[in-house]
Design a protein around this motif. Structure first.
Motif, short mmCIF file in Angstrom:
data_model
loop_
_atom_site.label_atom_id
_atom_site.label_comp_id
_atom_site.label_asym_id
_atom_site.label_seq_id
_atom_site.Cartn_x
_atom_site.Cartn_y
_atom_site.Cartn_z
N TRP A 97 0.83 -1.21 0.00
CA TRP A 97 0.00 0.00 0.00
C TRP A 97 0.87 1.25 0.00
O TRP A 97 2.08 1.17 -0.04
N ASP A 98 0.19 2.40 0.03
CA ASP A 98 0.83 3.72 -0.07
C ASP A 98 1.55 3.88 -1.40
O ASP A 98 2.60 4.53 -1.49
N ILE A 99 0.96 3.31 -2.44
CA ILE A 99 1.46 3.49 -3.81
C ILE A 99 0.88 4.82 -4.29
O ILE A 99 -0.35 5.00 -4.30
N PRO A 100 1.72 5.79 -4.65
CA PRO A 100 1.23 7.14 -5.00
C PRO A 100 0.18 7.14 -6.11
O PRO A 100 0.22 6.30 -7.03
N ALA A 101 -0.74 8.07 -6.03
CA ALA A 101 -1.86 8.15 -6.98
C ALA A 101 -1.41 8.32 -8.43
O ALA A 101 -2.11 7.89 -9.35
N GLU A 102 -0.25 8.95 -8.64
CA GLU A 102 0.22 9.14 -10.02
C GLU A 102 0.82 7.85 -10.61
O GLU A 102 1.12 7.78 -11.80
N THR A 103 0.99 6.83 -9.80
CA THR A 103 1.53 5.55 -10.26
C THR A 103 0.42 4.76 -10.94
O THR A 103 -0.68 4.64 -10.40
N THR A 104 0.71 4.22 -12.11
CA THR A 104 -0.28 3.42 -12.83
C THR A 104 0.26 2.04 -13.17
O THR A 104 -0.36 1.32 -13.96
N SER A 105 1.40 1.67 -12.58
CA SER A 105 1.94 0.34 -12.83
C SER A 105 3.00 -0.01 -11.79
O SER A 105 3.58 0.88 -11.17
N LEU A 106 3.20 -1.30 -11.63
CA LEU A 106 4.32 -1.83 -10.87
C LEU A 106 5.10 -2.73 -11.81
O LEU A 106 4.50 -3.50 -12.57
N GLY A 140 8.87 -7.92 -10.59
CA GLY A 140 9.90 -8.06 -9.55
C GLY A 140 10.04 -6.89 -8.60
O GLY A 140 11.15 -6.40 -8.40
N VAL A 141 8.96 -6.45 -7.96
CA VAL A 141 9.07 -5.40 -6.96
C VAL A 141 9.91 -5.93 -5.80
O VAL A 141 9.64 -7.02 -5.26
N SER A 142 10.91 -5.19 -5.42
CA SER A 142 11.81 -5.60 -4.34
C SER A 142 11.10 -5.56 -2.99
O SER A 142 10.27 -4.69 -2.74
N ARG A 143 11.48 -6.48 -2.13
CA ARG A 143 10.95 -6.46 -0.76
C ARG A 143 11.36 -5.19 -0.03
O ARG A 143 10.71 -4.79 0.93
N GLU A 144 12.45 -4.56 -0.46
CA GLU A 144 12.97 -3.35 0.18
C GLU A 144 12.57 -2.07 -0.55
O GLU A 144 13.06 -1.00 -0.23
N ASP A 145 11.66 -2.15 -1.52
CA ASP A 145 11.25 -0.98 -2.29
C ASP A 145 10.63 0.05 -1.35
O ASP A 145 9.61 -0.22 -0.70
N ASP A 146 11.25 1.24 -1.24
CA ASP A 146 10.74 2.24 -0.31
C ASP A 146 9.70 3.17 -0.93
O ASP A 146 9.27 4.13 -0.30
N SER A 147 9.24 2.87 -2.16
CA SER A 147 8.20 3.70 -2.77
C SER A 147 6.81 3.21 -2.37
O SER A 147 5.81 3.81 -2.77
N LEU A 148 6.74 2.14 -1.56
CA LEU A 148 5.47 1.62 -1.07
C LEU A 148 5.71 0.87 0.23
O LEU A 148 6.85 0.64 0.61
N GLN A 149 4.63 0.55 0.92
CA GLN A 149 4.72 -0.23 2.15
C GLN A 149 4.31 -1.66 1.84
O GLN A 149 3.38 -1.88 1.06
N GLN A 150 4.98 -2.65 2.46
CA GLN A 150 4.64 -4.04 2.24
C GLN A 150 4.66 -4.79 3.58
O GLN A 150 5.66 -4.76 4.29
#
Length: 160
Positions: free
Chosen positions: A70-79, A82-92
């Motif tokens: 969650w907390d994927i910004p509204a302007e984002t329209t794709s992932l 291979g989203v990293s477990r450490e990706d700081d652009s979202l919460q997991q």
């Protein structure tokens, strides 16, 4: 004027497909690579997105959660794939395997299992859930606040 329908697609895991081999759990010779997801047509008022992956066919009585983000910004329209477990652009949150991020299918032998990938449009920029807490808190916040959701379903089966 017709409103755009909120839709999600994936090149690696199209709706109705079999989960790609690299997306499977390591126990099935996969690498738990999350699929790419692209969405469009989010409703007015969307301020962020969440993504979940759920197996309703798991023999647990309550299914099995493979991914809660969650907390994927509204302007984002794709992932990406291979989203990293450490990706700081979202919460997991930790999934039902006990690890943060995405972990792929590893069903018992038998009937096919469905893997439902859902994108949730949310009216808040931040959900306020703590990724260190059990994912049920984030899921509760997602499902009680969502403006709309869209999903695709893939399957996987381990032969008996």
């Amino acid at each position: 004027m017709t409103e755009n329908a909120f839709t999600v697609t994936s090149r690696s895991t199209p709706d109705g497909s079999v989960v790609a081999s690299d997306q499977l759990a390591p126990e099935l010779d996969g690498s738990s690579t999350s699929p790419d997801l692209s969405w469009s047509g989010a409703p007015e008022g969307t301020r962020s997105f969440a993504v979940t992956c759920f197996d309703p066919d798991a023999p647990t009585g309550s299914g099995f959660w493979h991914w809660v983000a969650w907390d994927i910004p509204a302007e984002t329209t794709s992932l990406p794939l291979g989203v990293s477990r450490e990706d700081d652009s979202l919460q997991q949150a930790a999934n039902d395997f006990g690890r943060p991020g995405y972990d792929g299918p590893n069903p018992p032998a038998g009937a096919p299992h469905r893997y439902v990938f859902t994108v949730h449009a949310l009216p808040v920029e931040t959900l306020g859930a703590d990724p260190a807490d059990p994912h049920v808190g984030a899921r509760f916040a997602i499902f009680t606040q969502q403006l709309a959701s869209t999903e695709l379903t893939a399957t996987y089966q381990v032969a008996e």
